[in-house]
Design a protein around this motif. Sequence first.
Motif, PDB file in Angstrom:
ATOM      1  N   LYS A  76      43.146 -26.475  24.020  1.00 12.53           N
ATOM      2  CA  LYS A  76      41.970 -26.259  23.205  1.00 12.53           C
ATOM      3  C   LYS A  76      42.249 -25.356  21.860  1.00 12.53           C
ATOM      4  CE  LYS A  76      38.730 -25.775  26.803  1.00 12.53           C
ATOM      5  NZ  LYS A  76      37.704 -25.283  27.797  1.00 12.53           N
ATOM      6  N   THR A  77      41.712 -25.770  20.819  1.00 11.59           N
ATOM      7  CA  THR A  77      41.860 -25.163  19.448  1.00 11.59           C
ATOM      8  C   THR A  77      40.694 -24.849  19.018  1.00 11.59           C
ATOM      9  OG1 THR A  77      41.880 -27.500  18.321  1.00 11.59           O
ATOM     10  CG2 THR A  77      44.017 -26.545  18.986  1.00 11.59           C
ATOM     11  N   ALA A  78      40.533 -23.971  18.450  1.00 10.66           N
ATOM     12  CA  ALA A  78      39.405 -23.216  17.644  1.00 10.66           C
ATOM     13  C   ALA A  78      38.796 -23.914  16.510  1.00 10.66           C
ATOM     14  CB  ALA A  78      39.528 -21.689  17.372  1.00 10.66           C
ATOM     15  N   PRO A  79      37.633 -24.048  16.284  1.00  6.08           N
ATOM     16  CA  PRO A  79      37.361 -25.106  15.222  1.00  6.08           C
ATOM     17  C   PRO A  79      37.443 -24.427  13.960  1.00  6.08           C
ATOM     18  CG  PRO A  79      35.534 -23.980  16.283  1.00  6.08           C
ATOM     19  CD  PRO A  79      36.447 -23.531  17.219  1.00  6.08           C
ATOM     20  N   ALA A  80      37.874 -23.056  13.851  1.00  5.99           N
ATOM     21  CA  ALA A  80      38.003 -22.417  12.475  1.00  5.99           C
ATOM     22  C   ALA A  80      39.636 -22.162  12.497  1.00  5.99           C
ATOM     23  CB  ALA A  80      37.289 -21.300  12.057  1.00  5.99           C
ATOM     24  N   THR A  81      40.137 -21.966  11.335  1.00 10.95           N
ATOM     25  CA  THR A  81      41.475 -21.890  11.271  1.00 10.95           C
ATOM     26  C   THR A  81      42.039 -20.552  11.676  1.00 10.95           C
ATOM     27  OG1 THR A  81      41.483 -23.270   9.405  1.00 10.95           O
ATOM     28  CG2 THR A  81      43.592 -22.002   9.904  1.00 10.95           C
ATOM     29  N   LEU A  82      41.199 -19.254  11.558  1.00 11.84           N
ATOM     30  CA  LEU A  82      41.739 -17.960  11.824  1.00 11.84           C
ATOM     31  C   LEU A  82      41.463 -17.824  13.380  1.00 11.84           C
ATOM     32  CD1 LEU A  82      40.580 -15.734   9.179  1.00 11.84           C
ATOM     33  CD2 LEU A  82      42.664 -16.780   9.410  1.00 11.84           C
ATOM     34  N   GLY A  83      41.016 -18.629  14.069  1.00 14.23           N
ATOM     35  CA  GLY A  83      41.145 -18.446  15.622  1.00 14.23           C
ATOM     36  C   GLY A  83      39.450 -18.495  16.215  1.00 14.23           C
ATOM     37  N   LEU A  84      39.688 -18.409  17.569  1.00 14.16           N
ATOM     38  CA  LEU A  84      38.461 -18.516  18.420  1.00 14.16           C
ATOM     39  C   LEU A  84      37.543 -17.226  17.953  1.00 14.16           C
ATOM     40  CD1 LEU A  84      36.721 -19.444  20.769  1.00 14.16           C
ATOM     41  CD2 LEU A  84      38.199 -18.281  22.277  1.00 14.16           C
ATOM     42  N   GLU A  85      38.291 -15.867  17.937  1.00  9.09           N
ATOM     43  CA  GLU A  85      37.566 -14.866  17.868  1.00  9.09           C
ATOM     44  C   GLU A  85      36.826 -14.494  16.886  1.00  9.09           C
ATOM     45  OE1 GLU A  85      36.918 -13.383  20.811  1.00  9.09           O
ATOM     46  OE2 GLU A  85      38.583 -14.262  21.959  1.00  9.09           O
ATOM     47  N   LEU A  86      37.474 -15.032  15.717  1.00  5.37           N
ATOM     48  CA  LEU A  86      36.911 -14.827  14.455  1.00  5.37           C
ATOM     49  C   LEU A  86      35.840 -15.939  14.026  1.00  5.37           C
ATOM     50  CD1 LEU A  86      36.867 -13.696  11.370  1.00  5.37           C
ATOM     51  CD2 LEU A  86      38.789 -15.021  10.966  1.00  5.37           C
ATOM     52  N   LYS A 129      27.934  -6.441   0.739  1.00  3.14           N
ATOM     53  CA  LYS A 129      28.149  -4.887   0.865  1.00  3.14           C
ATOM     54  C   LYS A 129      28.372  -4.272   1.945  1.00  3.14           C
ATOM     55  CE  LYS A 129      25.238  -4.821  -3.402  1.00  3.14           C
ATOM     56  NZ  LYS A 129      23.933  -4.127  -3.924  1.00  3.14           N
ATOM     57  N   THR A 130      27.755  -4.512   3.114  1.00  5.33           N
ATOM     58  CA  THR A 130      28.095  -3.890   4.262  1.00  5.33           C
ATOM     59  C   THR A 130      29.119  -4.637   5.156  1.00  5.33           C
ATOM     60  OG1 THR A 130      26.531  -5.526   5.814  1.00  5.33           O
ATOM     61  CG2 THR A 130      25.446  -3.479   4.410  1.00  5.33           C
ATOM     62  N   PHE A 131      29.660  -3.824   6.053  1.00 12.15           N
ATOM     63  CA  PHE A 131      30.750  -4.447   6.846  1.00 12.15           C
ATOM     64  C   PHE A 131      30.304  -5.704   7.562  1.00 12.15           C
ATOM     65  CE2 PHE A 131      33.301  -4.992  10.486  1.00 12.15           C
ATOM     66  CZ  PHE A 131      34.525  -4.747  10.334  1.00 12.15           C
ATOM     67  N   ALA A 132      29.275  -5.886   8.147  1.00  7.64           N
ATOM     68  CA  ALA A 132      28.672  -7.104   8.721  1.00  7.64           C
ATOM     69  C   ALA A 132      28.653  -8.146   7.693  1.00  7.64           C
ATOM     70  CB  ALA A 132      27.194  -6.754   9.457  1.00  7.64           C
ATOM     71  N   GLU A 133      28.109  -7.821   6.620  1.00  9.74           N
ATOM     72  CA  GLU A 133      27.967  -8.837   5.512  1.00  9.74           C
ATOM     73  C   GLU A 133      29.254  -9.449   5.200  1.00  9.74           C
ATOM     74  OE1 GLU A 133      25.949  -7.067   2.668  1.00  9.74           O
ATOM     75  OE2 GLU A 133      23.670  -7.791   3.353  1.00  9.74           O
ATOM     76  N   MET A 134      30.294  -8.571   4.884  1.00 11.65           N
ATOM     77  CA  MET A 134      31.653  -9.107   4.738  1.00 11.65           C
ATOM     78  C   MET A 134      32.351  -9.805   5.688  1.00 11.65           C
ATOM     79  SD  MET A 134      33.444  -5.781   2.258  1.00 11.65           S
ATOM     80  CE  MET A 134      33.017  -4.365   3.658  1.00 11.65           C
ATOM     81  N   ARG A 135      31.969  -9.451   6.944  1.00 11.81           N
ATOM     82  CA  ARG A 135      32.705 -10.196   8.191  1.00 11.81           C
ATOM     83  C   ARG A 135      31.976 -11.632   8.315  1.00 11.81           C
ATOM     84  NH1 ARG A 135      32.982 -11.798  13.328  1.00 11.81           N
ATOM     85  NH2 ARG A 135      35.060 -11.885  14.278  1.00 11.81           N
ATOM     86  N   MET A 136      30.863 -11.880   8.000  1.00 11.77           N
ATOM     87  CA  MET A 136      30.079 -13.104   7.786  1.00 11.77           C
ATOM     88  C   MET A 136      30.771 -13.759   6.720  1.00 11.77           C
ATOM     89  SD  MET A 136      26.168 -11.758   8.637  1.00 11.77           S
ATOM     90  CE  MET A 136      25.474 -13.339   8.298  1.00 11.77           C
ATOM     91  N   ARG A 137      31.034 -13.348   5.506  1.00 15.22           N
ATOM     92  CA  ARG A 137      31.606 -13.862   4.674  1.00 15.22           C
ATOM     93  C   ARG A 137      32.936 -14.538   4.789  1.00 15.22           C
ATOM     94  NH1 ARG A 137      31.540 -17.558   0.750  1.00 15.22           N
ATOM     95  NH2 ARG A 137      32.873 -16.886  -1.041  1.00 15.22           N
ATOM     96  N   LEU A 138      33.588 -13.440   5.642  1.00 20.27           N
ATOM     97  CA  LEU A 138      35.008 -13.758   6.026  1.00 20.27           C
ATOM     98  C   LEU A 138      34.975 -15.083   7.045  1.00 20.27           C
ATOM     99  CD1 LEU A 138      38.081 -12.941   6.161  1.00 20.27           C
ATOM    100  CD2 LEU A 138      37.516 -11.724   8.298  1.00 20.27           C
ATOM    101  N   ARG A 143      36.500 -20.947   7.239  1.00 22.21           N
ATOM    102  CA  ARG A 143      36.301 -22.447   7.453  1.00 22.21           C
ATOM    103  C   ARG A 143      36.638 -23.100   6.093  1.00 22.21           C
ATOM    104  NH1 ARG A 143      31.086 -20.706  11.063  1.00 22.21           N
ATOM    105  NH2 ARG A 143      31.878 -20.621  12.868  1.00 22.21           N
ATOM    106  N   GLU A 144      36.920 -22.365   5.117  1.00 25.29           N
ATOM    107  CA  GLU A 144      36.900 -23.360   3.777  1.00 25.29           C
ATOM    108  C   GLU A 144      38.503 -23.248   3.577  1.00 25.29           C
ATOM    109  OE1 GLU A 144      34.536 -21.235   1.123  1.00 25.29           O
ATOM    110  OE2 GLU A 144      32.574 -22.087   2.043  1.00 25.29           O
ATOM    111  N   ASP A 145      39.344 -22.633   4.453  1.00 31.33           N
ATOM    112  CA  ASP A 145      40.847 -22.352   4.343  1.00 31.33           C
ATOM    113  C   ASP A 145      40.987 -21.740   2.904  1.00 31.33           C
ATOM    114  OD1 ASP A 145      41.098 -23.825   6.565  1.00 31.33           O
ATOM    115  OD2 ASP A 145      41.422 -25.561   5.849  1.00 31.33           O
ATOM    116  N   SER A 146      39.950 -20.612   2.653  1.00 28.56           N
ATOM    117  CA  SER A 146      40.302 -19.912   1.392  1.00 28.56           C
ATOM    118  C   SER A 146      41.147 -18.711   1.573  1.00 28.56           C
ATOM    119  CB  SER A 146      39.049 -19.484   0.827  1.00 28.56           C
ATOM    120  OG  SER A 146      38.208 -20.558   0.444  1.00 28.56           O
TER     121      SER A 146
END
Length: 324
Positions: A76-86, A129-138, A143-146
């Motif tokens: 199984k591969t994760a749907p996003a490039t950085l892996g399942l957990e991310l 600005k917040t850590f949580a917002e940055m992670r959501m952006r990450l 998913r965009e391979d940026s």
Amino acid sequence: MGDAMLARLVGIILGLILASAGYVVAGWGSLGTWATNLDLGPFEPHRPSVGVAAAIVGGVLIVAALLPRPKRKPRKTAPATLGLELADEAPPIASPAVAPALGAQAIAAPLAHAAPPAAAAPAPAPQPKTFAEMRMRLVTLSREDSWGECARLLAAMKRAAHTDEELAIVHRDLGDFARAQGQLDEASEAYETAVAYARQVRQTRPTDASTELLAGALSGVGDVAEAEGRLDAALSAFEEALALRRSRGGREAGDANAQRALSVNLERLADLREDRGHRMRALDLYRESYDIAGRLAAADPARFGPDLAATRARLNELEARIST
């Protein structure tokens, strides 16, 4: 020419040289006169033994080069490039109070209310600005391979992380990023750091979220260890991660991401068990994973259908091997 084919050719050539030399040195025959009078120095009294040893090693190299390589097990591969957990797991620290959903706030005002086009300047995109917002952006960027933006955002997240929970999350994400880039040493260090912080979090606050955080970091440790051939370390990490996920006692049933993480964990462990010859144990683990994958695919065929197909293929393969 691929690396595998080059390795095969080198093995065949070295094998032929050693086997030929051994054949002549041992006195079985002569291929010309190039090695008939070869002085073996201190090994001269043992010329027959040296020749036999060289011939055997040469033969082994030739056979090894000609044998088919084992096929890589479908996984199984994760749907996003950085892996399942991310990609799939919502950050444990995220909540409506500290991480408002991005969406309506990011929509620009209608053009009818904007200044004339000639004088208007494009509004800058809102920066998290917040850590949580940055992670959501990450997650979105992954998913965009940026990759460049992901790297910059990860550095900002590392500076912004203050609590043990945030430090565990950012180091696990750094591990996912490094592993996706093939940087296994960096990934291993990041995952180990994430595990250390996650253990502190779970000791202080033993919730389902902290349990999954630690299990995810351990899974990263296991993946890197397996890729590096450290199978004992991989087995230990996957076993602990599975025990943590099972400690939820079925409470993950309402969380598709947690169920999928459990399914993947079962299969990683099953593959290692099979490699050690524990096929019945591996079969049990795959059957358990198949049940989970079946429930997920029934609820969301588009998202989890490929997972079910991959699990079914491996399950059929294992059953066929055991029945023969």
